[in-house]
Scaffold this motif. Sequence first.
Motif, mmCIF file in Angstrom:
data_model
loop_
_atom_site.group_PDB
_atom_site.id
_atom_site.type_symbol
_atom_site.label_atom_id
_atom_site.label_comp_id
_atom_site.label_asym_id
_atom_site.label_seq_id
_atom_site.Cartn_x
_atom_site.Cartn_y
_atom_site.Cartn_z
ATOM 1 N N ALA A 83 0.849 -1.189 0.000
ATOM 2 C CA ALA A 83 0.000 0.000 0.000
ATOM 3 C C ALA A 83 0.883 1.238 0.000
ATOM 4 O O ALA A 83 1.958 1.257 0.605
ATOM 5 N N PRO A 84 0.505 2.283 -0.703
ATOM 6 C CA PRO A 84 1.299 3.511 -0.698
ATOM 7 C C PRO A 84 1.419 4.076 0.710
ATOM 8 O O PRO A 84 0.465 4.096 1.470
ATOM 9 N N GLU A 85 2.634 4.518 1.044
ATOM 10 C CA GLU A 85 2.905 5.021 2.393
ATOM 11 C C GLU A 85 2.249 6.387 2.589
ATOM 12 O O GLU A 85 2.382 7.278 1.757
ATOM 13 N N THR A 86 1.524 6.526 3.683
ATOM 14 C CA THR A 86 0.886 7.799 4.023
ATOM 15 C C THR A 86 1.726 8.482 5.094
ATOM 16 O O THR A 86 1.867 7.961 6.194
ATOM 17 N N ARG A 87 2.273 9.618 4.763
ATOM 18 C CA ARG A 87 3.148 10.316 5.685
ATOM 19 C C ARG A 87 2.323 11.040 6.737
ATOM 20 O O ARG A 87 1.435 11.829 6.399
ATOM 21 N N GLN A 88 2.622 10.779 7.997
ATOM 22 C CA GLN A 88 1.870 11.403 9.077
ATOM 23 C C GLN A 88 2.302 12.852 9.219
ATOM 24 O O GLN A 88 3.478 13.187 9.134
ATOM 25 N N ALA A 89 1.326 13.708 9.429
ATOM 26 C CA ALA A 89 1.621 15.134 9.570
ATOM 27 C C ALA A 89 2.326 15.404 10.890
ATOM 28 O O ALA A 89 2.020 14.803 11.915
ATOM 29 N N SER A 90 3.268 16.321 10.867
ATOM 30 C CA SER A 90 3.997 16.713 12.072
ATOM 31 C C SER A 90 3.298 17.888 12.739
ATOM 32 O O SER A 90 2.906 18.859 12.078
ATOM 33 N N ALA A 91 3.167 17.808 14.060
ATOM 34 C CA ALA A 91 2.510 18.871 14.818
ATOM 35 C C ALA A 91 3.493 19.908 15.343
ATOM 36 O O ALA A 91 3.082 20.869 16.005
ATOM 37 N N ILE A 92 4.773 19.760 15.050
ATOM 38 C CA ILE A 92 5.778 20.651 15.629
ATOM 39 C C ILE A 92 5.564 22.093 15.170
ATOM 40 O O ILE A 92 5.550 23.027 15.986
ATOM 41 N N GLY A 93 5.399 22.307 13.865
ATOM 42 C CA GLY A 93 5.227 23.667 13.354
ATOM 43 C C GLY A 93 3.981 24.351 13.883
ATOM 44 O O GLY A 93 4.058 25.458 14.442
ATOM 45 N N PRO A 94 2.800 23.741 13.732
ATOM 46 C CA PRO A 94 1.596 24.384 14.277
ATOM 47 C C PRO A 94 1.662 24.615 15.779
ATOM 48 O O PRO A 94 1.175 25.641 16.277
ATOM 49 N N SER A 95 2.271 23.700 16.526
ATOM 50 C CA SER A 95 2.367 23.856 17.985
ATOM 51 C C SER A 95 3.257 25.035 18.355
ATOM 52 O O SER A 95 2.921 25.845 19.234
ATOM 53 N N GLY A 96 4.404 25.155 17.697
ATOM 54 C CA GLY A 96 5.292 26.283 17.979
ATOM 55 C C GLY A 96 4.660 27.609 17.626
ATOM 56 O O GLY A 96 4.795 28.599 18.358
ATOM 57 N N PHE A 97 3.950 27.647 16.492
ATOM 58 C CA PHE A 97 3.259 28.878 16.089
ATOM 59 C C PHE A 97 2.202 29.254 17.119
ATOM 60 O O PHE A 97 2.077 30.436 17.491
ATOM 61 N N ALA A 98 1.437 28.280 17.613
ATOM 62 C CA ALA A 98 0.398 28.564 18.604
ATOM 63 C C ALA A 98 1.006 29.096 19.896
ATOM 64 O O ALA A 98 0.439 30.006 20.531
ATOM 65 N N GLN A 99 2.143 28.575 20.306
ATOM 66 C CA GLN A 99 2.801 29.078 21.518
ATOM 67 C C GLN A 99 3.195 30.538 21.360
ATOM 68 O O GLN A 99 2.994 31.366 22.273
ATOM 69 N N LEU A 100 3.779 30.891 20.226
ATOM 70 C CA LEU A 100 4.180 32.276 19.988
ATOM 71 C C LEU A 100 2.958 33.193 19.961
ATOM 72 O O LEU A 100 2.993 34.321 20.482
ATOM 73 N N PHE A 101 1.883 32.736 19.356
ATOM 74 C CA PHE A 101 0.666 33.537 19.273
ATOM 75 C C PHE A 101 0.091 33.804 20.662
ATOM 76 O O PHE A 101 -0.281 34.943 20.997
ATOM 77 N N VAL A 102 0.020 32.786 21.509
ATOM 78 C CA VAL A 102 -0.521 32.960 22.856
ATOM 79 C C VAL A 102 0.342 33.928 23.655
ATOM 80 O O VAL A 102 -0.173 34.807 24.376
ATOM 81 N N ALA A 103 1.667 33.815 23.550
ATOM 82 C CA ALA A 103 2.556 34.731 24.281
ATOM 83 C C ALA A 103 2.339 36.173 23.820
ATOM 84 O O ALA A 103 2.266 37.101 24.648
ATOM 85 N N ALA A 104 2.234 36.389 22.501
ATOM 86 C CA ALA A 104 2.003 37.741 21.984
ATOM 87 C C ALA A 104 0.624 38.257 22.378
ATOM 88 O O ALA A 104 0.461 39.447 22.706
ATOM 89 N N TYR A 105 -0.370 37.389 22.370
ATOM 90 C CA TYR A 105 -1.735 37.768 22.730
ATOM 91 C C TYR A 105 -1.823 38.212 24.192
ATOM 92 O O TYR A 105 -2.481 39.218 24.518
ATOM 93 N N LEU A 106 -1.158 37.485 25.090
ATOM 94 C CA LEU A 106 -1.210 37.841 26.506
ATOM 95 C C LEU A 106 -0.475 39.149 26.791
ATOM 96 O O LEU A 106 -0.879 39.926 27.674
ATOM 97 N N GLU A 107 0.575 39.431 26.066
ATOM 98 C CA GLU A 107 1.383 40.628 26.296
ATOM 99 C C GLU A 107 0.741 41.886 25.679
ATOM 100 O O GLU A 107 0.934 42.996 26.176
ATOM 101 N N ALA A 108 -0.049 41.713 24.612
ATOM 102 C CA ALA A 108 -0.575 42.852 23.863
ATOM 103 C C ALA A 108 -1.646 43.600 24.663
ATOM 104 O O ALA A 108 -2.236 43.073 25.614
ATOM 105 N N GLY A 109 -1.856 44.832 24.279
ATOM 106 C CA GLY A 109 -2.885 45.661 24.913
ATOM 107 C C GLY A 109 -3.292 46.777 23.974
ATOM 108 O O GLY A 109 -2.950 46.789 22.778
ATOM 109 N N GLU A 110 -4.027 47.726 24.527
ATOM 110 C CA GLU A 110 -4.514 48.850 23.726
ATOM 111 C C GLU A 110 -3.347 49.602 23.094
ATOM 112 O O GLU A 110 -2.409 50.002 23.781
ATOM 113 N N GLY A 111 -3.392 49.758 21.790
ATOM 114 C CA GLY A 111 -2.333 50.459 21.068
ATOM 115 C C GLY A 111 -1.266 49.535 20.513
ATOM 116 O O GLY A 111 -0.428 49.981 19.714
#
Length: 369
Positions: A83-111
């Motif tokens: 059967a053709p090999e199905t490559r499993q998706a890696s969660a490393i990239g999306p997970s790292g991006f989500a961590q950076l987004f949460v850190a920026a979101y918590l730090e941000a404020g008006e302006g």
Amino acid sequence: MKLRRRRTAADGDWDEAAVLDEPAAPHAAEDDETGWQASVAGLSGMARLARVGIWVVIIAGPLLGSAALLSSAAPSQGVAKTAPETRQASAIGPSGFAQLFVAAYLEAGEGTEQNLAPYYAGSVTLTHAPGTRTATRTAAISAREVSPGYWSVTVAASIAAKTSKDSYRDAGVQYYQVAVQALGPRSAGGPSATESAVGYTAVSLPAQVAAPEALRPGDLGYGTSRGSGASDPATQTAAAFLNAFLAGDGELDRYTSPGVELQPVTPAPYAEVKITGVEDNSGDSAEQSVPADGAKRRLLVTVDATDSDGNTFPLTYALTLQARAGRWEISALDDAPALGPSSTPSAVAGTPSPDSDDSATDSPSPSVS
């Protein structure tokens, strides 16, 4: 017409009488030398058969070739199809991006809403002052691919909250769920089966969610507790090994089995290592003497490691020991403590996060990691 002479039987003279001979059959001929007789009709029939055979070969040729081609293309019986090999998706990239987004979101404020633009393209309006909350640490604790290239990532963030006195209090660990779309190959968490450009974007602002349920670990595979007593030869070996491993006191190969290669922690972070507890799998009635060569024993050793400034830190090590030449030797520094035969974690109630100003300190604003 052919004129033939007939010879008489008596005198061998030829009869001069001319007789009319029957015309030679068109299909018969005689070979005067060999006596073979060939049929013209038979020869004609053979020629026709030969012509028919040639046409049969000509007509059947393409059919036979097609059959041979199909036969060679068909898989052989008994050979399993891969059967053709199905490559499993890696969660490393999306997970790292989500961590950076949460850190920026918590730090941000008006302006400072524009600080979220690299992560989220939607419109954002914030009314609180920047730095009201800060993520001192973030960690992605789960990532689930909802559909190819579309992820739901849960991020744990250790929060420091600013007080009215411009000091910071520990607001505990809070959890945020982030929906991330990924572009690129499966190795980067994207939907593509081939190499392509990589990118990430959040489809919405983070959603704060409840903490996952805390667990109590199941039983470990060490049935006997021996405390910190040093009379057991196995405990003595473990103590000497860990002092060499963590404090640089002696060579490791003095305490390890032949062929076992372990590297000490360098530079040595501690000045002294003291055993405070030992559990093993040998049973309560185990003899204190070293058994025959090849016998094995597993220890879970807890130590107090003291650094050069006098600070003491507890550590736990899982060790496998093997007997040789009348003494115990370290045969493995185990990756994890051994579990019991039916070890299953059980759920326990979570601990509430601190939310009062009693934990406030006058420390400066912590940096985002």
